[in-house]
Design a protein around this motif. Structure first.
Motif, PDB file in Angstrom:
ATOM      1  N   PRO A  54       2.320   1.881  40.179  1.00 40.50           N
ATOM      2  CA  PRO A  54       3.092   0.823  40.818  1.00 40.50           C
ATOM      3  C   PRO A  54       4.031   1.400  41.881  1.00 40.50           C
ATOM      4  CG  PRO A  54       3.171   0.616  38.429  1.00 40.50           C
ATOM      5  CD  PRO A  54       2.521   1.929  38.735  1.00 40.50           C
ATOM      6  N   GLN A  55       4.232   0.636  42.931  1.00 38.96           N
ATOM      7  CA  GLN A  55       5.127   1.058  44.007  1.00 38.96           C
ATOM      8  C   GLN A  55       6.551   1.115  43.454  1.00 38.96           C
ATOM      9  OE1 GLN A  55       3.998   1.506  47.256  1.00 38.96           O
ATOM     10  NE2 GLN A  55       5.977   2.102  48.071  1.00 38.96           N
ATOM     11  N   LEU A  56       7.243   2.204  43.759  1.00 41.14           N
ATOM     12  CA  LEU A  56       8.622   2.338  43.313  1.00 41.14           C
ATOM     13  C   LEU A  56       9.518   1.413  44.126  1.00 41.14           C
ATOM     14  CD1 LEU A  56      10.936   3.786  41.789  1.00 41.14           C
ATOM     15  CD2 LEU A  56      10.905   5.497  43.595  1.00 41.14           C
ATOM     16  N   LYS A  57      10.249   0.571  43.440  1.00 40.90           N
ATOM     17  CA  LYS A  57      11.194  -0.318  44.107  1.00 40.90           C
ATOM     18  C   LYS A  57      12.519   0.417  44.235  1.00 40.90           C
ATOM     19  CE  LYS A  57      13.641  -4.705  43.473  1.00 40.90           C
ATOM     20  NZ  LYS A  57      13.889  -5.822  42.549  1.00 40.90           N
ATOM     21  N   GLN A  58      12.826   0.856  45.435  1.00 42.43           N
ATOM     22  CA  GLN A  58      14.067   1.592  45.637  1.00 42.43           C
ATOM     23  C   GLN A  58      15.233   0.632  45.807  1.00 42.43           C
ATOM     24  OE1 GLN A  58      14.330   5.234  47.701  1.00 42.43           O
ATOM     25  NE2 GLN A  58      12.114   5.515  47.854  1.00 42.43           N
ATOM     26  N   ILE A  59      16.314   0.943  45.104  1.00 43.17           N
ATOM     27  CA  ILE A  59      17.521   0.120  45.159  1.00 43.17           C
ATOM     28  C   ILE A  59      18.729   1.022  45.347  1.00 43.17           C
ATOM     29  CG2 ILE A  59      16.569  -1.713  43.695  1.00 43.17           C
ATOM     30  CD1 ILE A  59      18.150  -0.508  41.341  1.00 43.17           C
ATOM     31  N   ALA A  60      19.811   0.449  45.830  1.00 48.33           N
ATOM     32  CA  ALA A  60      21.074   1.176  45.936  1.00 48.33           C
ATOM     33  C   ALA A  60      21.772   1.070  44.583  1.00 48.33           C
ATOM     34  CB  ALA A  60      21.938   0.582  47.040  1.00 48.33           C
ATOM     35  N   LEU A  61      21.911   2.199  43.916  1.00 53.00           N
ATOM     36  CA  LEU A  61      22.536   2.213  42.594  1.00 53.00           C
ATOM     37  C   LEU A  61      24.046   2.008  42.687  1.00 53.00           C
ATOM     38  CD1 LEU A  61      20.607   5.292  41.128  1.00 53.00           C
ATOM     39  CD2 LEU A  61      20.255   2.889  40.519  1.00 53.00           C
ATOM     40  N   THR A  62      24.624   1.563  41.572  1.00 52.87           N
ATOM     41  CA  THR A  62      26.076   1.408  41.485  1.00 52.87           C
ATOM     42  C   THR A  62      26.579   2.161  40.256  1.00 52.87           C
ATOM     43  OG1 THR A  62      25.970  -0.575  40.074  1.00 52.87           O
ATOM     44  CG2 THR A  62      25.907  -0.911  42.484  1.00 52.87           C
ATOM     45  N   ASP A  63      27.867   2.426  40.247  1.00 52.49           N
ATOM     46  CA  ASP A  63      28.480   3.070  39.072  1.00 52.49           C
ATOM     47  C   ASP A  63      28.235   2.232  37.821  1.00 52.49           C
ATOM     48  OD1 ASP A  63      29.731   5.491  40.049  1.00 52.49           O
ATOM     49  OD2 ASP A  63      31.167   4.220  41.108  1.00 52.49           O
ATOM     50  N   LYS A  64      28.323   0.910  37.983  1.00 48.17           N
ATOM     51  CA  LYS A  64      28.144   0.018  36.839  1.00 48.17           C
ATOM     52  C   LYS A  64      26.736   0.160  36.263  1.00 48.17           C
ATOM     53  CE  LYS A  64      28.564  -4.782  35.344  1.00 48.17           C
ATOM     54  NZ  LYS A  64      28.857  -6.169  35.743  1.00 48.17           N
ATOM     55  N   GLN A  65      25.736   0.238  37.127  1.00 48.87           N
ATOM     56  CA  GLN A  65      24.354   0.379  36.650  1.00 48.87           C
ATOM     57  C   GLN A  65      24.152   1.692  35.900  1.00 48.87           C
ATOM     58  OE1 GLN A  65      22.530  -0.261  40.496  1.00 48.87           O
ATOM     59  NE2 GLN A  65      21.596  -2.163  39.791  1.00 48.87           N
ATOM     60  N   ILE A  66      24.793   2.745  36.383  1.00 50.58           N
ATOM     61  CA  ILE A  66      24.688   4.045  35.695  1.00 50.58           C
ATOM     62  C   ILE A  66      25.300   3.931  34.306  1.00 50.58           C
ATOM     63  CG2 ILE A  66      25.397   6.470  35.723  1.00 50.58           C
ATOM     64  CD1 ILE A  66      23.350   5.906  37.869  1.00 50.58           C
ATOM     65  N   GLU A  67      26.467   3.274  34.219  1.00 51.16           N
ATOM     66  CA  GLU A  67      27.130   3.079  32.928  1.00 51.16           C
ATOM     67  C   GLU A  67      26.256   2.249  31.987  1.00 51.16           C
ATOM     68  OE1 GLU A  67      30.905   1.316  33.790  1.00 51.16           O
ATOM     69  OE2 GLU A  67      31.602   3.041  34.956  1.00 51.16           O
ATOM     70  N   GLN A  68      25.636   1.203  32.525  1.00 46.21           N
ATOM     71  CA  GLN A  68      24.767   0.353  31.708  1.00 46.21           C
ATOM     72  C   GLN A  68      23.556   1.133  31.200  1.00 46.21           C
ATOM     73  OE1 GLN A  68      24.130  -2.646  34.713  1.00 46.21           O
ATOM     74  NE2 GLN A  68      25.627  -4.055  33.810  1.00 46.21           N
ATOM     75  N   LEU A  69      22.987   1.963  32.060  1.00 46.34           N
ATOM     76  CA  LEU A  69      21.846   2.785  31.667  1.00 46.34           C
ATOM     77  C   LEU A  69      22.236   3.737  30.544  1.00 46.34           C
ATOM     78  CD1 LEU A  69      19.050   4.113  31.934  1.00 46.34           C
ATOM     79  CD2 LEU A  69      19.951   5.419  33.864  1.00 46.34           C
ATOM     80  N   LEU A  70      23.376   4.393  30.695  1.00 46.32           N
ATOM     81  CA  LEU A  70      23.837   5.335  29.667  1.00 46.32           C
ATOM     82  C   LEU A  70      24.064   4.624  28.336  1.00 46.32           C
ATOM     83  CD1 LEU A  70      26.346   7.411  31.831  1.00 46.32           C
ATOM     84  CD2 LEU A  70      24.180   8.222  30.879  1.00 46.32           C
ATOM     85  N   ALA A  71      24.574   3.403  28.392  1.00 44.13           N
ATOM     86  CA  ALA A  71      24.838   2.647  27.164  1.00 44.13           C
ATOM     87  C   ALA A  71      23.552   2.133  26.530  1.00 44.13           C
ATOM     88  CB  ALA A  71      25.775   1.479  27.464  1.00 44.13           C
ATOM     89  N   ALA A  72      22.595   1.723  27.350  1.00 43.50           N
ATOM     90  CA  ALA A  72      21.357   1.128  26.827  1.00 43.50           C
ATOM     91  C   ALA A  72      20.354   2.154  26.321  1.00 43.50           C
ATOM     92  CB  ALA A  72      20.695   0.278  27.919  1.00 43.50           C
ATOM     93  N   GLN A  73      20.370   3.345  26.888  1.00 41.67           N
ATOM     94  CA  GLN A  73      19.298   4.302  26.621  1.00 41.67           C
ATOM     95  C   GLN A  73      19.078   4.636  25.142  1.00 41.67           C
ATOM     96  OE1 GLN A  73      17.254   5.088  29.092  1.00 41.67           O
ATOM     97  NE2 GLN A  73      15.943   5.986  27.535  1.00 41.67           N
ATOM     98  N   PRO A  74      20.122   4.861  24.338  1.00 42.13           N
ATOM     99  CA  PRO A  74      19.862   5.166  22.925  1.00 42.13           C
ATOM    100  C   PRO A  74      19.085   4.058  22.207  1.00 42.13           C
ATOM    101  CG  PRO A  74      22.105   5.776  23.495  1.00 42.13           C
ATOM    102  CD  PRO A  74      21.550   5.014  24.668  1.00 42.13           C
ATOM    103  N   GLU A  75      19.400   2.796  22.519  1.00 36.51           N
ATOM    104  CA  GLU A  75      18.679   1.686  21.889  1.00 36.51           C
ATOM    105  C   GLU A  75      17.252   1.566  22.425  1.00 36.51           C
ATOM    106  OE1 GLU A  75      20.870  -2.050  21.115  1.00 36.51           O
ATOM    107  OE2 GLU A  75      22.571  -1.007  22.039  1.00 36.51           O
ATOM    108  N   ILE A  76      17.079   1.835  23.712  1.00 34.30           N
ATOM    109  CA  ILE A  76      15.741   1.826  24.307  1.00 34.30           C
ATOM    110  C   ILE A  76      14.898   2.921  23.648  1.00 34.30           C
ATOM    111  CG2 ILE A  76      14.415   2.293  26.416  1.00 34.30           C
ATOM    112  CD1 ILE A  76      15.735  -0.433  26.503  1.00 34.30           C
ATOM    113  N   ASP A  77      15.503   4.083  23.447  1.00 29.85           N
ATOM    114  CA  ASP A  77      14.804   5.196  22.794  1.00 29.85           C
ATOM    115  C   ASP A  77      14.358   4.814  21.384  1.00 29.85           C
ATOM    116  OD1 ASP A  77      15.186   6.775  25.008  1.00 29.85           O
ATOM    117  OD2 ASP A  77      16.845   7.923  24.158  1.00 29.85           O
ATOM    118  N   ALA A  78      15.246   4.135  20.652  1.00 29.68           N
ATOM    119  CA  ALA A  78      14.919   3.736  19.283  1.00 29.68           C
ATOM    120  C   ALA A  78      13.736   2.767  19.269  1.00 29.68           C
ATOM    121  CB  ALA A  78      16.144   3.095  18.618  1.00 29.68           C
TER     122      ALA A  78
END
Length: 202
Positions: A54-78
């Motif tokens: 699939p074509q990579l959809k490039q977006i401008a990241l934000t600090d908030k998105q990084i924080e959300q990713l860090l918070a969500a990742q453990p549950e996504i991993d589970a």
């Protein structure tokens, strides 16, 4: 092959984080990966990537998105750990729904929104030198890894040959250019946290 090498090859060859490819709800790739990890972890080996990634959809990241990713990742991993191991296994709609729930719980509009963020973080991390923790570009990372593999006296010849073949093939495949240069600064700022979370499990 060392996970770091698999990671760079797959991330650069695919041009995106393999986690989103492997975990996208409803995709056949869901069952292919027991525990795919983005970035310096171990995305799906390039040989397992679909013929038309699939074509990579490039977006401008934000600090908030990084924080959300860090918070969500453990549950996504589970949740990822519950995925079936067989490549031909059918996706479980209940688990797909849980991926959506976790993404929304952590502020993403959808799981697709989450994977867009993961892809863009992965695109940047693919060009990071883990020694200096600075962005040098994917080609420089690959060349450094090729040199490291060539100099490794302990790696079995068969593994070395396979690793070099994969790395050289990835080097010949142009990596997508990062359209949003500000993403590099954001990922640099959170590099340690991102790599810690995204590399937790094998």
């Amino acid at each position: 092959m060392p996970a770091l090498i698999r990671s760079a090859v797959a991330a650069i060859a695919a041009g995106s984080f393999a986690l989103s490819l492997a975990l996208a709800p409803g995709s056949g790739a869901l069952a292919e990966q027991a525990k795919p990890k983005p970035a310096a972890k171990q995305p799906a080996p390039a040989a397992q990537a679909p013929a038309e990634a699939p074509q990579l959809k490039q977006i401008a990241l934000t600090d908030k998105q990084i924080e959300q990713l860090l918070a969500a990742q453990p549950e996504i991993d589970a949740l990822a750990a519950k995925l079936p191991q067989k490549p031909d296994a059918k996706p479980d709609p209940k688990i797909d729904a849980q991926f959506e729930e976790v993404a929304k719980k952590h502020g993403f509009a959808s799981f697709g929104d989450y994977t867009d963020v993961v892809d863009n973080v992965g695109l940047v991390l693919a060009g990071f030198d883990p020694q200096t923790k600075s962005y040098v570009g994917p080609d420089a990372v690959l060349k450094s890894q090729i040199a490291a593999v060539q100099a490794d006296k302990k790696m079995p010849a068969k593994d070395k040959k396979a690793a070099l073949a994969d790395l050289n093939a990835a080097l010949k495949s142009p990596a997508p250019q990062i359209e949003n240069k500000g993403n590099i600064d954001l990922v640099t700022k959170s590099y340690d946290k991102l790599t810690a979370v995204l590399q937790q499990a094998d």
